[in-house]
Motif scaffolding. Structure first.
Motif, PDB file in Angstrom:
ATOM      1  N   LYS A 113       0.942   9.984  -5.924  1.00  0.00           N
ATOM      2  CA  LYS A 113       1.484  11.367  -5.989  1.00  0.00           C
ATOM      3  C   LYS A 113       1.466  12.019  -6.754  1.00  0.00           C
ATOM      4  O   LYS A 113       2.396  13.551  -6.943  1.00  0.00           O
ATOM      5  CB  LYS A 113       1.978  11.757  -4.477  1.00  0.00           C
ATOM      6  CG  LYS A 113       1.853  11.385  -3.010  1.00  0.00           C
ATOM      7  CD  LYS A 113       3.098  11.257  -2.283  1.00  0.00           C
ATOM      8  CE  LYS A 113       2.228  10.907  -1.129  1.00  0.00           C
ATOM      9  NZ  LYS A 113       3.374  11.174   0.305  1.00  0.00           N
TER      10      LYS A 113
ATOM     11  N   ASN B 145       0.736  -1.077  -0.184  1.00  0.00           N
ATOM     12  CA  ASN B 145      -0.217   0.307  -0.235  1.00  0.00           C
ATOM     13  C   ASN B 145       1.281   0.829   0.151  1.00  0.00           C
ATOM     14  O   ASN B 145       0.761   2.394  -0.610  1.00  0.00           O
ATOM     15  CB  ASN B 145      -1.200  -0.334   1.388  1.00  0.00           C
ATOM     16  CG  ASN B 145      -1.584  -0.959   0.676  1.00  0.00           C
ATOM     17  OD1 ASN B 145      -2.587  -1.961   0.091  1.00  0.00           O
ATOM     18  ND2 ASN B 145      -2.062  -2.010   1.979  1.00  0.00           N
ATOM     19  N   GLU B 146       2.059   1.199   0.751  1.00  0.00           N
ATOM     20  CA  GLU B 146       2.748   1.776   0.971  1.00  0.00           C
ATOM     21  C   GLU B 146       3.325   2.604  -0.634  1.00  0.00           C
ATOM     22  O   GLU B 146       3.463   3.867  -1.208  1.00  0.00           O
ATOM     23  CB  GLU B 146       4.045   1.721   1.673  1.00  0.00           C
ATOM     24  CG  GLU B 146       5.113   3.159   1.406  1.00  0.00           C
ATOM     25  CD  GLU B 146       6.374   2.866   2.963  1.00  0.00           C
ATOM     26  OE1 GLU B 146       7.322   3.454   2.388  1.00  0.00           O
ATOM     27  OE2 GLU B 146       6.535   1.751   3.129  1.00  0.00           O
TER      28      GLU B 146
ATOM     29  N   ARG C 282       1.026   4.493  -2.236  1.00  0.00           N
ATOM     30  CA  ARG C 282       0.603   6.118  -2.215  1.00  0.00           C
ATOM     31  C   ARG C 282       1.226   6.688  -2.891  1.00  0.00           C
ATOM     32  O   ARG C 282       1.091   7.892  -3.314  1.00  0.00           O
ATOM     33  CB  ARG C 282       0.726   6.405  -0.515  1.00  0.00           C
ATOM     34  CG  ARG C 282      -0.428   5.362   0.018  1.00  0.00           C
ATOM     35  CD  ARG C 282      -0.594   6.009   1.301  1.00  0.00           C
ATOM     36  NE  ARG C 282       0.363   5.332   2.153  1.00  0.00           N
ATOM     37  CZ  ARG C 282       0.549   3.759   3.262  1.00  0.00           C
ATOM     38  NH1 ARG C 282      -0.091   3.810   2.679  1.00  0.00           N
ATOM     39  NH2 ARG C 282       1.484   3.529   3.581  1.00  0.00           N
TER      40      ARG C 282
END
Length: 866
Positions: free
Chosen positions: A841, A833-834, A837
């Motif tokens: 961005k 999930n990181e 993310r």
């Protein structure tokens, strides 16, 4: 002049001049002539008499009053001299009869005209003469009217006056770049130095003479620098071919300048005439000097040609008066480089004695990235075709009746349509030859033996020679029989230089010349390169798919390197992980010592695995098991049989045959090997968790062992299904669709009789698509550097699962290990999930970013997430 309004401001522009005549009727220059209405003006006017005819006042009766006089009785009268004080009311009548008689007398006495009688000068009318009757014009004198001696007399006494004829010849030699009595060339200072101080030319001041010398010195120094460049280029030990070509053109320009200027400047009678002679040549010399300066630092032919192209392009943008000459210079300088391109791409079969051009495709200004890629692809295709079909018409078009293309070295766009027409004709001839070759026809033409150079044989020599001596003299005889290589034709350079120097108003005419240089030097070769590239791509793709079975080799690597063959997976699992004592294999599950196995044991354990899975012992590419080269740290990891890296030493060796090695090159095989290494570890993990699950399903198994086995099976099977289905299966299926489309388009081209119309790309494009497919697989298997953290979590999970011992006495430890496994899986999901993310961005996502997002979503679902 320095008043309020300035020197050029007239405060009252319409104010009459002080020297003007009053507007009163008695003071005007001409008689009173009034035009008006018949009723408003006086009834009669002063008339101009002509015999008995009166000219009345002009009124609205124009149709009757304005009529031509009687031509039979009309005679000219004599006009009185114009005088300032003559009253307009006393206009005298003109006796036309007297005037006519006087003119007749003068015509009769024409041959008695006295030429010695002084001619009276005409009276010039000035404003002062109008204002004052007795005014006489005084002669105006200027210093320059008195001649150069008067001007020299006013100059300081510390300067010496040179003789005009002598000084002009020395100045002419100075402009030509040659030493003379007055001006000597100083090699140390690289300029001309005056032999005499404080000298000047008669009629010129010291400042004007110094300016004259400075202008001619610039032209002379430029000539000397250019001659030095020519000499140094010829005397260098290993000169660049482009530099020698430029030196040849510079020498031709200098010869044309000397021939055109020598007669003019040496016979000049004034310094203004001398400067006029050097005005246009100085511009040319300056531009040539700048061209030499910008190319001086180039160490390769490509860099030299790039700098030359940029400089000449700047001259063109600045509307240089020598655009046509610069285009011809660029053509001559590019000739060696273009000959190399033509040789390497097969556009010409003439062998030129040129130096090696290893940097021929170095990125530069004179060749675009598109042309660079196209030339590289054509060269690679020709190399492949030479190995696959050395007698193909594309490699030897002359033997199939195809004439070599007429390569017009034109750097302007004026005749580009004509070049395209010739390229289309060249394409039609090649297509016809390819069709005949495909049908199996023989060559219609052979190389004419009369065109081959005559070699001396031993019978032609008057003495007996050994083999080495005979070969030497045969080569010598061949060299003498051949024409000199690289003959530089500089007649065009001389002609253009002479024509531009002799042209008038060269600045104005060149400014309207729209024949700018093309953006790249390969402008006139582009149509022929496209033809060869398109035809070569079609030929090579047909050879790869039909004659050399490219798809079979691709399927072979997918079956074994990517574990796409189920039978191979089964045989390999049995050979590596079987626990049966009577079975042949490495028995990795029961090995705690003596690992890795010896080479002989490894061969016996894996014997027959590949041949049984393939169905034959004759496997393409000599596919076989081998030992991978590892670093010391990696070897240390292999020594532990319970480690996930225990099988990292094992690899598959495959050698793609020619020409398939263009697609399956070393880079591609290295990517296959990386995938095989990861998938082999996943295969071991599947086998291990399958054993755990079968053990946990026994009646005497504890709840802890069942819980851990279920957790390990869910995690490993989820990862395995993602690796094989999404990681390998998805990209491979997409690549197969691409191959199906290519083969279908090739079949349609054969039916339609077209060639290179549907499939316009070549083997480089196919190689890139294959490489992209492997990159996608590696990305989904988390083999990129951006996936280091994910790959570390997977190794920790696998290591924890491999370290578990299903023992009923260690139930508490199994519960703790189950919880530890769950924590690692959560951290792994958090890392996934990181990654998404971070990608979210970004303003723009790349293909790799989108692929990572897709992989995370699928893997989260396979691991039981949202």
């Amino acid at each position: 002049m320095d008043g309020e309004h300035g020197p050029f401001n007239v405060p009252d522009f319409w104010r009459p001049s002080a020297f003007s005549i009053s507007d009163a009727p008695e003071q005007t220059l001409f008689n009173d002539t009034r035009f008006g209405e018949h009723d408003a003006l006086c009834s009669h006017m002063k008339t101009f008499t002509h015999g008995q005819t009166e000219l009345p006042l002009i009124d609205h009766h124009l149709d009757t009053e304005l009529r031509l006089p009687d031509l039979d009785n009309f005679q000219f009268g004599k006009l009185d001299d114009l005088h300032v004080n003559q009253e307009p009311d006393k206009a005298s009548t003109v006796d036309l009869q007297t005037c006519t008689t006087s003119q007749s007398d003068e015509l009769d006495d024409l041959w008695k005209f006295d030429l010695t009688r002084p001619v009276e000068r005409p009276s010039l009318r000035t404003w002062e003469a109008f204002a004052h009757q007795d005014h006489s014009e005084s002669p105006i004198s200027y210093l320059s009217d008195a001649g150069p001696r008067a001007f020299d007399a006013l100059q300081p006494d510390d300067t010496d006056v040179l003789q005009s004829a002598f000084a002009l010849k020395c100045l002419a030699l100075l402009g030509l770049g040659r030493s003379s009595t007055l001006f000597q060339w100083k090699k140390e200072d690289k300029t001309f130095v005056s032999s005499l101080d404080n000298v000047r030319l008669s009629g010129l001041s010291s400042t004007a003479f110094d300016s004259l010398v400075q202008q001619l010195t610039a032209a002379g120094c430029a000539s000397v620098d250019l001659r030095h460049f020519v000499q140094s280029s010829y005397t260098t030990k290993n000169p660049l071919a482009a530099r020698v070509a430029l030196a040849t053109t510079v020498q031709a320009v200098l010869e044309a300048l000397d021939q055109n200027l020598s007669d003019q400047v040496l016979t000049a009678t004034s310094f203004l005439q001398l400067l006029t002679c050097f005005e246009t040549p100085t511009i040319l010399l300056t531009e040539m000097r700048e061209l030499i300066s910008t190319t001086a630092a180039a160490s390769t032919d490509t860099a030299f040609l790039s700098a030359c192209h940029e400089t000449i392009h700047q001259f063109t943008n600045a509307c240089s008066p020598f655009q046509s000459l610069h285009a011809e210079i660029l053509k001559q300088v590019s000739l060696p480089w273009l000959q190399v391109i033509c040789q390497k791409t097969g556009l010409t079969h003439h062998q030129f004695d040129l130096p090696a051009q290893d940097d021929v495709f170095e990125r530069s200004a004179h060749i675009s990235a598109e042309d660079n890629a196209q030339i590289t692809e054509v060269m690679a295709g020709i190399a492949v075709l030479k190995d696959a079909a050395p007698d193909h018409p594309i490699l030897a078009p002359a033997s199939w009746g195809v004439d070599s293309p007429d390569l017009e070295a034109s750097h302007t766009c004026l005749h580009f349509d004509r070049i395209v027409e010739k390229a289309n004709k060249y394409q039609q001839d090649l297509l016809l030859a390819i069709t005949r070759y495909s049908r199996g026809d023989s060559k219609p033409l052979d190389v004419n033996p009369q065109q081959q150079p005559d070699h001396l044989t031993s019978e032609q020599l008057p003495w007996s020679l050994d083999d080495d001596q005979q070969t030497y003299f045969e080569d010598v005889g061949t060299r003498f029989a051949e024409l000199p290589a690289n003959k530089a034709d500089t007649s065009g350079i001389r002609f253009l230089t002479t024509e531009m120097l002799e042209a008038e108003n060269i600045q104005e005419t060149s400014a309207l010349d729209l024949r700018h240089l093309s953006k790249t030097t390969l402008h006139h070769l582009t149509p022929y390169l496209r033809v060869r590239s398109r035809l070569l791509n079609g030929v090579l793709l047909r050879l790869l798919f039909r004659q050399f079975s490219l798809r079979d080799h691709l399927t072979l690597n997918h079956s074994f390197h990517l574990l796409g063959n189920g039978l191979f997976v089964q045989r390999l699992t049995t050979a590596l992980f079987t626990s049966e004592t009577n079975a042949r294999g490495l028995r990795l599950d029961n090995r705690s010592k003596q690992w890795p196995p010896a080479s002989s044991e490894l061969r016996l354990g894996l014997m027959g695995v590949l041949s049984e899975a393939y169905g034959s012992n004759d496997i393409p590419g000599n596919l076989s098991f081998a030992i991978r080269e590892l670093s010391d740290a990696e070897i240390e990891k292999c020594l532990d049989a319970n480690s996930i890296h225990a099988l990292d030493f094992l690899r598959l060796r495959y050698e793609a045959p020619t020409p398939l090695n263009v697609i399956l090159d070393d880079k591609a095989m290295a990517k296959y090997d990386d995938c095989f290494r990861v998938l082999l570890g996943m295969l071991r993990m599947l086998h291990f968790v399958t054993l755990l699950r079968s053990t946990a399903q026994q009646k005497h198994s504890s709840p802890a062992s069942q819980a851990f086995a279920h957790e390990a099976w869910s995690c490993v099977s989820g990862l395995a299904s993602y690796f094989f289905d999404i990681g390998v299966g998805g990209p491979w299926t997409e690549f197969q669709r691409t191959l199906n489309t290519i083969e279908a388009d090739l079949a349609l081209e054969d039916e339609e009789g077209s060639f290179g119309q549907r499939v316009t790309f070549g083997i480089s494009h196919l190689r890139n698509r294959h490489s992209d497919m492997l990159d996608t697989i590696r990305s989904r298997l988390f083999l990129r550097s951006r996936h280091d953290k994910l790959r570390s979590y997977i190794e920790d999970i696998f290591s924890l699962v491999l370290s578990v011992q299903m023992n009923t006495h260690l139930e508490l430890m199994l519960w703790r290990q189950r919880d530890e496994l769950r924590d690692l899986i959560k951290e792994f999901k958090s890392s996934l999930n990181e990654l998404t993310r971070k990608i979210g961005k970004k303003k723009e996502m790349s293909q790799q970013d989108r692929d990572d997002v897709f992989a995370v979503e699928v893997l989260n679902f396979r691991l039981g997430g949202d």
